[in-house]
Write a protein that holds these residues in place. Structure first.
Motif, PDB file in Angstrom:
ATOM      1  N   UNK A   1      24.604 -23.845 -32.095  1.00 46.47           N
ATOM      2  CA  UNK A   1      25.812 -24.544 -32.878  1.00 46.47           C
ATOM      3  C   UNK A   1      25.462 -25.463 -33.907  1.00 46.47           C
ATOM      4  N   UNK A   2      23.975 -25.987 -33.833  1.00 42.01           N
ATOM      5  CA  UNK A   2      23.344 -26.827 -35.100  1.00 42.01           C
ATOM      6  C   UNK A   2      23.493 -26.030 -36.212  1.00 42.01           C
ATOM      7  N   UNK A   3      22.818 -24.628 -36.150  1.00 39.32           N
ATOM      8  CA  UNK A   3      22.780 -23.841 -37.300  1.00 39.32           C
ATOM      9  C   UNK A   3      24.322 -23.507 -38.060  1.00 39.32           C
ATOM     10  N   UNK A   4      25.047 -23.216 -36.927  1.00 33.35           N
ATOM     11  CA  UNK A   4      26.484 -22.990 -37.579  1.00 33.35           C
ATOM     12  C   UNK A   4      27.162 -24.005 -38.136  1.00 33.35           C
ATOM     13  N   UNK A   5      26.733 -25.408 -37.701  1.00 30.20           N
ATOM     14  CA  UNK A   5      27.346 -26.358 -38.309  1.00 30.20           C
ATOM     15  C   UNK A   5      26.969 -26.793 -39.593  1.00 30.20           C
ATOM     16  N   UNK A   6      25.695 -26.291 -39.515  1.00 28.24           N
ATOM     17  CA  UNK A   6      24.978 -26.406 -41.179  1.00 28.24           C
ATOM     18  C   UNK A   6      25.569 -25.598 -42.043  1.00 28.24           C
ATOM     19  N   UNK A   7      25.756 -24.345 -41.742  1.00 21.46           N
ATOM     20  CA  UNK A   7      26.456 -23.389 -42.561  1.00 21.46           C
ATOM     21  C   UNK A   7      27.764 -23.596 -42.856  1.00 21.46           C
TER      22      UNK A   7
ATOM     23  N   UNK B   1      34.180 -18.129 -42.605  1.00 18.99           N
ATOM     24  CA  UNK B   1      34.589 -19.057 -41.446  1.00 18.99           C
ATOM     25  C   UNK B   1      34.692 -18.283 -40.398  1.00 18.99           C
ATOM     26  N   UNK B   2      35.475 -17.083 -40.206  1.00 22.60           N
ATOM     27  CA  UNK B   2      35.681 -16.218 -39.127  1.00 22.60           C
ATOM     28  C   UNK B   2      34.351 -15.916 -38.417  1.00 22.60           C
ATOM     29  N   UNK B   3      33.398 -15.527 -39.375  1.00 21.89           N
ATOM     30  CA  UNK B   3      32.282 -14.918 -38.811  1.00 21.89           C
ATOM     31  C   UNK B   3      31.415 -16.008 -38.275  1.00 21.89           C
ATOM     32  N   UNK B   4      31.072 -17.239 -38.891  1.00 20.76           N
ATOM     33  CA  UNK B   4      30.520 -18.285 -38.048  1.00 20.76           C
ATOM     34  C   UNK B   4      31.064 -18.626 -36.955  1.00 20.76           C
ATOM     35  N   UNK B   5      32.473 -18.594 -36.567  1.00 17.17           N
ATOM     36  CA  UNK B   5      33.198 -18.865 -35.449  1.00 17.17           C
ATOM     37  C   UNK B   5      32.771 -17.993 -34.328  1.00 17.17           C
ATOM     38  N   UNK B   6      32.572 -16.742 -34.914  1.00 18.64           N
ATOM     39  CA  UNK B   6      32.318 -15.580 -33.751  1.00 18.64           C
ATOM     40  C   UNK B   6      30.826 -15.964 -33.320  1.00 18.64           C
ATOM     41  N   UNK B   7      29.942 -16.209 -34.370  1.00 26.03           N
ATOM     42  CA  UNK B   7      28.710 -16.367 -33.861  1.00 26.03           C
ATOM     43  C   UNK B   7      28.439 -17.571 -32.868  1.00 26.03           C
TER      44      UNK B   7
ATOM     45  N   UNK C   1      17.444 -18.814 -41.416  1.00 24.67           N
ATOM     46  CA  UNK C   1      16.560 -19.964 -42.073  1.00 24.67           C
ATOM     47  C   UNK C   1      17.152 -21.411 -41.288  1.00 24.67           C
ATOM     48  N   UNK C   2      18.246 -21.397 -40.979  1.00 23.14           N
ATOM     49  CA  UNK C   2      18.656 -22.797 -40.102  1.00 23.14           C
ATOM     50  C   UNK C   2      18.118 -22.461 -38.783  1.00 23.14           C
ATOM     51  N   UNK C   3      18.191 -21.268 -38.003  1.00 22.59           N
ATOM     52  CA  UNK C   3      17.700 -21.372 -36.832  1.00 22.59           C
ATOM     53  C   UNK C   3      15.926 -21.627 -36.795  1.00 22.59           C
ATOM     54  N   UNK C   4      15.163 -21.261 -37.709  1.00 20.82           N
ATOM     55  CA  UNK C   4      13.808 -21.299 -37.995  1.00 20.82           C
ATOM     56  C   UNK C   4      13.606 -22.930 -38.215  1.00 20.82           C
ATOM     57  N   UNK C   5      14.447 -23.561 -38.903  1.00 19.92           N
ATOM     58  CA  UNK C   5      14.392 -24.833 -39.138  1.00 19.92           C
ATOM     59  C   UNK C   5      14.398 -25.784 -37.882  1.00 19.92           C
TER      60      UNK C   5
END
Length: 429
Positions: free
Chosen positions: A8-14, A53-59, A120-124
């Protein structure tokens, strides 16, 4: 950091950087795909933003599911996790101007960018391969299923448009050839799909036309640019029939009559482009040869199309380019309309040359060049690459053999008519 909070944190950042992500994807699409480079960034932005936006919601949704389906969505998920409403229709509409293969490539390019940024966001956030693998597998399956849906939708749309285009072309052809049966159409009701119900307003005044691309221009011909417009995308352009149709429609587009759906009322008749115009074209010059009928309602289109055809034949046979009506071509159009008269004059004024073989052909070419150059002896001699005395001698022999006086206006007119008939109708009608 807990796995449950990493995704959720990585998705929120994107999501927070959605504008920058959208710009990155658009730049990649327009750089890697020439068909997308022809579409403005402003036109692409809404579609790309919705997809991201749809792809990030799916993830984000998949990260919380314990059981995932490889069918393009997740068990128990609702419409919010499928393609957004109307998105598939937008993609299908885009496929009318962009190849389907490029749309599929665009999804791949966008997915690669999003997945790289997500990684990248997940690695962070100290995410591991175990965190990413289930989502990657589900995303791959969803992308494959989405691609399949796009292909099926575009194929179905192409089939519908092909059927509609064929019906529209058949309707226009029937109007031009006098084969439309309005009473039968009324009695039988509307077409099954209803797409051509309003294809033609019978009371509208429209100009029937028949057109042909000109041959190679004369070296000393006047320069003239065709009407500007997008390059046609027909296969085999410009030599194939499809290419000729696309090129002609492109040149005539500002003046073409349209049906209720905004599509041009054009067809082909004996391999030539024909159809209906809302107004007379201007400025085509050397871009096209067009025979034009007078404005007419549906009941008189066939009559005017005959005159448009005669005008086209006369213009092509006379080496003219541009737009012409039957009246504007005067005797040239009459030569087309009265082939029996032409045959009679050929027998009277040219047939005696046939017995002379190659010599007769040479004499006919001499008088044709003489008339074509306005009866200017030296100009005609230059056109034939002979001395003026040689041409003068050939003209004298032509008069002797055919019993013609090139100083008699009546004889001169008959010779011109016979030559024009040969040029337009061929050696034997």
């Amino acid at each position: 950091m807990e796995t449950s909070t990493r995704v959720p944190g990585a998705v929120a950042a994107l999501h927070a950087g959605l504008d920058a992500l959208t710009n990155e994807v658009i730049h990649a699409l327009r750089t890697q795909l020439p068909s997308y480079a022809a579409v403005s960034a402003d036109q692409l932005r809404p579609r790309v933003t919705v997809s991201l936006r749809n792809g990030l919601s799916l993830v984000q949704h998949w990260s919380g599911e314990g059981h995932r389906s490889p069918q393009g969505t997740v068990h128990g998920s609702g419409p919010a996790y499928d393609l957004p409403a109307g998105h598939l229709a937008e993609v299908t509409a885009l496929a009318r101007s962009v190849p389907v293969e490029d749309i599929i490539s665009a999804y791949r390019i966008g997915s690669d960018i999003v997945w790289r940024r997500f990684g990248e966001e997940m690695a962070a956030r100290q995410g591991t391969a175990e965190d990413l693998l289930p989502i990657a597998e589900t995303l791959r399956a969803w992308a494959a299923a989405t691609t399949l849906r796009i292909v099926h939708s575009c194929r179905a749309d192409l089939q519908r448009r092909t059927v509609t285009d064929r019906r529209r072309a058949a309707l226009v052809r029937a109007l031009l050839l006098g084969e439309a049966r309005w009473a039968e159409i009324d009695a039988d009701g509307r077409p099954e799909d209803g797409e051509l119900d309003d294809a033609y307003d019978r009371s509208a005044l429209r100009l029937p036309f028949r057109a042909r691309l000109p041959g190679p221009p004369e070296p000393d011909g006047p320069a003239c640019l065709p009407v500007p417009g997008p390059a046609p995308r027909g296969p085999g352009y410009p030599d194939s029939a499809d290419g000729a149709l696309a090129r002609t429609v492109d040149l005539l587009r500002p003046w073409l009559a349209l049906d209720a759906s905004g599509m041009p009322l054009v067809t082909t008749v004996d391999g030539e482009v024909a159809g209906l115009l809302a107004a007379r074209p201007e400025g085509l010059c050397r871009g096209l040869v067009v025979g034009l009928g007078a404005p007419a309602p549906a009941s008189r289109l066939a009559t005017e199309f005959v005159r448009a055809t005669q005008a086209l034949r006369a213009a092509v046979g006379s080496g003219l380019v541009g737009v012409f009506t039957h009246e504007e071509l005067g005797l040239r159009a009459t030569v087309v309309a009265l082939p029996a008269v032409g045959e009679q004059l050929v027998r009277l004024r040219l047939a005696p040359l046939a017995e002379r073989g190659e010599d007769g052909v040479q004499l006919e070419e001499a008088v044709a060049a003489y008339l074509r150059q306005g009866m200017r002896l030296e100009a005609a001699a230059r056109a034939l690459y002979v001395h003026p005395n040689t041409l003068r001698n050939r003209l004298r022999r032509f008069e002797e053999i055919t019993g013609t006086s090139l100083r008699d206006p009546a004889d001169l007119a008959e010779v011109w008519w016979a030559l024009a008939h040969r040029r337009i109708h061929g050696p034997a009608s």
